[in-house]
Motif scaffolding. Structure first.
Motif, PDB file in Angstrom:
ATOM      1  N   PHE A  90       9.142  16.629   0.722  1.00 14.94           N
ATOM      2  CA  PHE A  90       7.768  16.802   0.257  1.00 14.94           C
ATOM      3  C   PHE A  90       6.949  17.750   1.126  1.00 14.94           C
ATOM      4  N   LYS A  91       7.370  17.961   2.362  1.00 15.67           N
ATOM      5  CA  LYS A  91       6.626  18.865   3.245  1.00 15.67           C
ATOM      6  C   LYS A  91       6.912  20.333   2.943  1.00 15.67           C
ATOM      7  N   PHE A 127       0.832  -1.194   0.000  1.00 18.50           N
ATOM      8  CA  PHE A 127       0.000   0.000   0.000  1.00 18.50           C
ATOM      9  C   PHE A 127       0.875   1.255   0.000  1.00 18.50           C
ATOM     10  N   ASN A 128       0.322   2.338  -0.540  1.00 17.48           N
ATOM     11  CA  ASN A 128       0.960   3.651  -0.455  1.00 17.48           C
ATOM     12  C   ASN A 128       2.355   3.690  -1.065  1.00 17.48           C
ATOM     13  N   ALA A 169      -0.750  13.042   4.876  1.00 18.11           N
ATOM     14  CA  ALA A 169      -1.952  13.644   5.452  1.00 18.11           C
ATOM     15  C   ALA A 169      -2.891  12.565   5.977  1.00 18.11           C
ATOM     16  N   LYS A 170      -3.072  11.495   5.208  1.00 12.26           N
ATOM     17  CA  LYS A 170      -3.925  10.397   5.657  1.00 12.26           C
ATOM     18  C   LYS A 170      -3.372   9.756   6.923  1.00 12.26           C
ATOM     19  N   SER A 200       2.224  15.140  -5.084  1.00 15.21           N
ATOM     20  CA  SER A 200       0.883  15.213  -4.494  1.00 15.21           C
ATOM     21  C   SER A 200       0.531  13.921  -3.777  1.00 15.21           C
ATOM     22  N   GLU A 201       0.842  12.776  -4.395  1.00 19.03           N
ATOM     23  CA  GLU A 201       0.510  11.491  -3.783  1.00 19.03           C
ATOM     24  C   GLU A 201       1.268  11.285  -2.479  1.00 19.03           C
ATOM     25  N   ARG A 202       2.521  11.738  -2.441  1.00 15.99           N
ATOM     26  CA  ARG A 202       3.293  11.579  -1.198  1.00 15.99           C
ATOM     27  C   ARG A 202       2.726  12.468  -0.096  1.00 15.99           C
ATOM     28  N   ILE A 203       2.295  13.662  -0.430  1.00 15.28           N
ATOM     29  CA  ILE A 203       1.687  14.561   0.555  1.00 15.28           C
ATOM     30  C   ILE A 203       0.386  13.966   1.085  1.00 15.28           C
TER      31      ILE A 203
END
Length: 292
Positions: free
Chosen positions: A196-197, A110-111, A240-241, A233-236
C-alpha cells in the motif's frame, strides 16, 4: 432527557475529555453526522436502525456495538427507539497503537478495512461488559491513587473481550463468486498490506492477482461493499494516522514514506478521506498533543 448517568474523567493538563461513560435513551445524539476526536464504543442495547459510517450503510438491531476511531464520520437513523451506553476515550488516555501487544484490538475492533465496525453482543459478553462498566463508573467517582491505572486496566479487559467476541463472529468461510475466490481475497489482503505504500491503483493489484480490474472490482464489491480504491485509501489513511499518533515525523516525511512526493497532494488526499487535515489531526489526537 436523552443523556444520563454520565461519568467523565478530564485530562488535567489540557482540560479536555480523557474518558467518559454515558447512557442514552433516544437518538438525539446520533441523528446528525459526528466526527469526534476520540474513540467511541457505542453499545445499542435496545432498538434498531441504520448506521451510516464512512458513507457505508449498515442495518442494526438491539445488542449491537459499534467501534469508531477518532474523526470517523458516523450517524444513526432510528427505526425503533434506541437505548444503550457509550464509552469514549482519547488516545492521550489510552492509545491502541502503543498497546497493540497487550490488547490487540487494532485491526479487529478498530481500523479493519474489510469488516464493518460493529458486532453482536451475546448474553455472556453482555454480562462481562455490564460488570466492567460498573467498575469503570466506580473508578471514575473514586478519585485517588492509581485511578488512571485502574481505569485503563478495566478498559483493556473491555477491549480484549470485545475483540475476542468480534473475532469469533468473523466467518471462516466466505461465500464465493468464483471457486478460488476465498484464496484471492486472502491474497488481496496480503498484497495490500505489503504494497500500500508504493502501489495506489486498483489496476496494479489486479495485475498482481492476474485477474482483470473488472473482476477485482466485482470481488471487492461483493465481499467488502467497497471499491478497490476505497480499500487502498483506507489502508493508507490508517498508516498515516498511526504515524501522526506516535511520531514527530513531518507531514512531508510521512507523505514520502507512503509513496507521495507532493506533500500538498497528500494533505488533500488525507483531508478528503479523513475529513480533517494531517496537521489538525496531529494537534488534537496525536504526538504533538501528547508531548505538549
Amino acid at each position: 432527557m436523552d443523556i444520563f448517568n454520565t461519568y467523565t474523567l478530564i485530562n488535567e493538563h489540557t482540560g479536555d475529555l480523557a474518558f467518559r461513560i454515558w447512557d442514552f435513551e433516544d437518538n438525539n445524539e446520533f441523528c446528525k453526522v459526528k466526527r469526534l476526536n476520540h474513540y467511541s464504543l457505542i453499545w445499542i442495547k435496545k432498538g434498531s436502525g441504520t448506521a451510516t459510517i464512512d458513507l457505508s450503510e449498515h442495518d442494526f438491531s438491539h445488542s449491537t456495538m459499534f467501534a469508531l476511531t477518532p474523526y470517523q464520520p458516523f450517524k444513526f437513523s432510528e427505526k425503533e427507539q434506541l437505548e444503550g451506553v457509550v464509552l469514549n476515550f482519547h488516545p492521550d488516555f489510552f492509545c491502541i497503537h502503543k498497546h497493540q501487544d497487550q490488547v490487540a484490538c487494532n485491526g479487529v475492533l478498530f481500523n479493519n478495512i474489510y469488516t464493518p465496525p460493529m458486532q453482536y453482543i451475546d448474553d455472556n459478553t453482555k454480562s462481562e461488559f455490564e460488570m466492567l462498566i460498573s467498575n469503570m463508573r466506580t473508578g471514575i467517582q473514586n478519585v485517588g491513587l492509581a485511578q488512571y491505572d485502574l481505569l485503563v486496566s478495566y478498559l483493556k479487559v473491555f477491549l480484549i473481550t470485545a475483540s475476542r467476541s468480534k473475532a469469533k463472529q468473523h466467518p471462516e468461510e466466505l461465500e464465493a463468486v468464483y471457486d478460488n475466490e476465498p484464496f484471492i481475497l486472502q491474497k488481496l489482503k496480503n498484497l495490500i498490506e505489503a504494497n500500500f505504500k508504493t502501489k495506489h491503483s486498483a489496476s496494479e493489484y489486479a495485475e498482481l492477482l492476474n485477474i482483470t480490474p473488472k473482476a477485482l472490482a466485482k470481488i471487492t464489491k461483493n465481499h467488502f461493499n467497497k471499491t478497490m480504491t476505497n480499500l487502498i485509501s483506507e489502508r493508507i489513511i490508517i498508516e498515516a494516522k498511526r504515524e501522526l499518533y506516535l511520531t514527530d515525523k513531518s507531514v512531508k516525511e510521512i507523505a514520502f514514506n507512503l509513496g507521495y512526493e507532493d506533500e500538498h497532494y497528500f494533505s488533500r488526499f488525507f483531508k478528503n478521506n479523513a475529513d480533517i487535515s494531517p496537521s489538525v489531526y496531529r494537534e488534537t489526537v496525536g504526538f504533538a498533543r501528547a508531548v505538549s
